[in-house]
Design a protein around this motif. Structure first.
Motif: not given
Length: 314
Positions: A262-271, A309-314
């Protein structure tokens, strides 16, 4: 038909099929729902190291690894049969094998071997590095770029977690460091490929098929390890093994891959930057380890990095 990459763009809805025609994507939850699912997955994973320590009280490292694979594989197979799920397409086999090698076999085995000599706080270093490694693997794999702010926040968060974990463990290298480093690499590949594949298959099917693929080897390994390693089952050992099989290996990965889709690999990984701190809390409550005074400062710093990281767009 060429479309956006699914691992970094949560709005992508179709992929190229082998025949050149678009194939439908699995409907993913909204971004907020995806973040919640990924966070729940992190919460489940945060108990993995304490549960492993419990399981090692009554079983050897190879027995712990293979038995958790067998139990999770049987549960996954039962769910697939109950849902009458068709076998995955041929194009899905290689990503599934990567998921199996990274998250079903590699990471559990290497971290279990490491925890024979390393404390849970020291082992948490690998989890602190995992978000950055996963994001980097995904970026190379998909040729997707991220902003400098994203990478700065990711590097800062990783540095905070590493510094905190090293400080808590006294800064002394352990004999399990090589195992932890290997676990970091294979798990990043498994997470990234699983997150991409979860855009085409339901998240639970991704981990379920990976577990089923490993079941024959895991069964043989469990039979052999239980005969060669000492077995002294206790309440802690049974509870730890059951959590590893159900909570960490199956249910946790199920909702984790769903969240990544749902939110992408990179963003989810930062959690996962919060995972070492959660693990340390569980270590205090369940294992009686002592937590240093730096925990509140590190927790605030990590939460700030996650927010960026959650508010930064790829």
């Amino acid at each position: 038909m060429r479309v956006k990459d699914s691992a970094t763009d949560p709005n992508a809805i179709a992929v190229d099929s082998p025949a050149g025609t678009a194939s439908p994507r699995v409907a993913a939850p909204r971004t907020g729902g995806g973040t919640l699912l990924a966070a729940l997955g992190v919460a489940a994973f945060s108990l993995t190291f304490p549960a492993t320590v419990w399981a090692l009280e009554g079983l050897g490292p190879w027995s712990v690894t293979t038995c958790r694979m067998v139990l999770a594989g049987l549960l996954a197979g039962a769910c697939l049969l109950a849902g009458r799920v068709r076998p995955p397409a041929r194009r899905h086999l290689l990503p599934l094998l990567t998921v199996a090698g990274g998250t079903v076999v590699g990471f559990p085995l290497l971290t279990t071997l490491a925890l024979r000599t390393s404390s849970t706080s020291h082992a948490a270093v690998v989890v602190g590095l995992l978000p950055l490694t996963t994001a980097a693997y995904s970026a190379v794999r998909t040729r997707a770029g991220h902003s400098r702010t994203f990478w700065a926040a990711a590097l800062t968060g990783a540095a905070v977690v590493i510094a905190f974990a090293v400080r808590e463990s006294g800064g002394r290298p352990t004999t399990g460091d090589l195992f932890l480093f290997g676990a970091l690499l294979v798990c990043a590949a498994g997470y990234s490929e699983g997150g991409r594949l979860a855009r085409e298959l339901p998240g639970w099917q991704v981990i379920a098929w990976a577990l089923v693929l490993c079941l024959p080897v895991a069964s043989a390994g469990a039979a052999l390890s239980l005969r060669t390693e000492p077995v002294h089952l206790t309440g802690h050992a049974v509870a730890g093994l059951l959590w590893l099989a159900v909570g960490s290996q199956f249910v946790g990965l199920w909702i984790w891959y769903r969240g990544m889709a749902a939110i992408g690999v990179a963003r989810a990984s930062q959690l996962q930057l919060a995972q070492p701190l959660l693990t340390l809390v569980w270590s205090v409550l369940l294992l009686g380890e002592r937590l240093g005074p730096a925990a509140p400062v590190a927790a605030v710093a990590v939460l700030v990095c996650i927010g960026v990281t959650q508010r930064t767009r790829s």
